[in-house]
Enzyme design. Structure first.
Site, PDB file in Angstrom:
ATOM      1  N   CYS A 383       0.235  -2.724   7.783  1.00 20.62           N
ATOM      2  CA  CYS A 383       0.425  -2.880   6.330  1.00 20.62           C
ATOM      3  C   CYS A 383       0.483  -1.518   5.636  1.00 20.62           C
ATOM      4  O   CYS A 383      -0.481  -0.744   5.702  1.00 20.62           O
ATOM      5  CB  CYS A 383      -0.718  -3.717   5.757  1.00 20.62           C
ATOM      6  SG  CYS A 383      -0.745  -3.758   3.950  1.00 20.62           S
ATOM      7  N   CYS A 386      -2.469  -0.931   3.239  1.00 21.28           N
ATOM      8  CA  CYS A 386      -3.718  -0.588   3.937  1.00 21.28           C
ATOM      9  C   CYS A 386      -3.681   0.878   4.358  1.00 21.28           C
ATOM     10  O   CYS A 386      -4.666   1.611   4.224  1.00 21.28           O
ATOM     11  CB  CYS A 386      -3.912  -1.480   5.162  1.00 21.28           C
ATOM     12  SG  CYS A 386      -4.112  -3.242   4.786  1.00 21.28           S
TER      13      CYS A 386
END
Length: 463
Positions: A383, A386
């Site tokens: 991600c 993230c």
């Protein structure tokens, strides 16, 4: 002044004047201009841009001039696109500057290639095309939902370069049917793909069917989850050109350029930019689906923020999305395979952050009284959002070390995702939870500000 993914249908007004008859219109490039263009190059590699012709921009008088321009621009390169090994060419151009790559693209395809302009920092593509001295076309997609700033930006770009952007519009009947049946904001409820398909993908498809190649502003650092492996040039895996499927060539000349280098180039060349950038917008699309990013957020997090992070593509670059068959549920440190994109290293790796297994997070959930409070991030290594908050979360863990609060992480993608959605309030990555000492139910961090100060304020308010 940038927004929606833009593409259109009009020859930019840079005409090519016959080399034999226009000696007087040829201008030498100022050394500072060439230096600035050469400076925007693949990361960590010294690259000098080869000299390119710079011809005086003039408005096209008529279709005859346009046709002559196409013939001259193609020159000896006519038919070259049919014999080129594009995988090999991509490797050869991997360390070339964007100026060289665009010059090569325009040389090969002449009037049968166009620049896709979205109304954002990809205005750099137009500046590079101008610097080559070759004729070029620019198109943009007008979805009907762009910011007013973006429309004003289109106008300023046309005036600055003396060009006519080719605007492509969605089919009125399809838009009417979509809005009548599902309303103006259905994408907030069932995802953006249907609206993007009507307003962007199909108009783009119509445009590309009349071309042999197109130029995009994709960069690898824009979306590590979907764009990390884009080549400089490729056979388009999704759209078709005049020769049918497999005939369209896609050029990504700034694939290896850092975002900060793009902006250094734009400032150096005094190129007009979308005023939305000064308001915190980085990646710019349609008005309802675009917002400014906050400290600690990745630039693509300003797009379709209500959806899962791995699907941050509207369909224009659908070939970047991989099948989910390779999703791994690995919950340990080291390398995981996510979303089918090679080996992706784990993140939040530091001795101040505990790596929780499935039994570990389950035990934490069951406890009604804990020895210490916990702060836990639910994440996926692939991600980009993230990844963008990794530095701030690691710094936060260091600040909380020895404070009586433990900081942890739980990889919640793959097979763990249903559990995380059911038991841990997961809706999108990253999700941050605080487990108090005296309450069994964790408290979800409500903000998207992921800088150290904001996260610390959240912890201090609950500790």
């Amino acid at each position: 002044m940038a927004s929606a993914t833009a593409f259109g249908s009009s020859i930019s007004s840079y005409s090519i004047v016959s080399r034999e008859s226009s000696v007087g219109s040829v201008k030498r490039q100022d050394a500072s201009v060439v230096a600035a263009a050469a400076a925007v190059r693949p990361r960590g590699r010294l690259m000098l841009a080869r000299p390119c012709r710079a011809l005086e921009p003039t408005k096209r008088a008529d279709s005859a001039v346009r046709a002559a321009a196409a013939v001259e621009a193609s020159g000896a390169a006519v038919g070259e696109e049919n014999t080129v090994d594009y995988e090999k060419l991509g490797k050869e151009l991997e360390i070339a500057s964007p100026l060289e790559i665009i010059d090569r693209a325009l040389e090969m395809f002449g009037n049968e290639i166009a620049i896709a302009f979205s109304g954002a920092e990809d205005v750099a593509l137009i500046e590079y095309a101008k610097l080559t001295g070759r004729p070029f076309r620019v198109f943009s997609l007008d979805t009907g939902r762009l910011n007013p700033e973006t429309y004003r930006f289109f106008d300023s770009v046309e005036k600055h370069y003396g060009i006519n952007i080719e605007y492509m519009f969605p089919d009125a009947g399809e838009v009417h049917a979509l809005v009548r049946s599902k309303g103006l904001f259905s994408f907030y409820e069932d995802g953006h793909q249907e609206c993007c398909r009507v307003r962007k993908v199909r108009p783009l498809r119509r445009m590309l069917k009349g071309l042999r190649a197109w130029i995009t502003g994709q960069r690898k650092d824009q979306s590590p989850g979907t764009r990390a492996n884009i080549p400089v040039v490729q056979v388009d895996p999704v759209f078709e050109g005049v020769g049918g499927l497999g005939s369209l060539i896609k050029w990504n000349p700034v694939a290896n350029v850092d975002g900060k280098d793009m902006w250094n180039f734009l400032r150096t060349m005094n190129v007009p930019v979308n005023t939305l950038h000064s308001q915190g917008y980085v990646s710019i699309g349609c008005e309802p689906c675009t917002r400014p990013v906050l400290p600690g957020q990745h630039e693509r997090e300003g797009r379709w923020w209500w959806e899962d992070a791995k699907a941050k593509e509207c369909g224009l670059h659908k070939g970047n999305l991989k099948e989910e068959g390779g999703m791994s549920a690995s919950n340990g440190n080291g390398v995981v395979t996510s979303n089918g994109v090679g080996g992706i290293p784990d993140i939040f790796e530091t001795n101040t952050i505990y790596n929780l297994s499935r039994p570990g997070i389950e035990n934490l959930l069951k406890l009604e009284k804990r020895e210490e409070p916990w702060l836990v991030v639910l994440y996926a290594p692939w991600c980009p959002f993230c990844q963008a908050m990794e530095a701030s979360y690691v710094e936060l863990a260091e600040k909380l070390s020895g404070s009586g609060i433990k900081v942890g992480k739980f990889q919640a993608d793959g097979d763990q995702k249903p559990f995380a959605k059911e038991e841990l309030q997961l809706k999108s990555f990253p999700t941050i939870l605080f487990f108090p000492k005296t309450m069994s139910k964790p408290i979800k961090y409500p903000s998207e500000k992921r800088d150290v100060e904001s996260l610390l304020a959240f912890v201090n308010a609950l500790r």
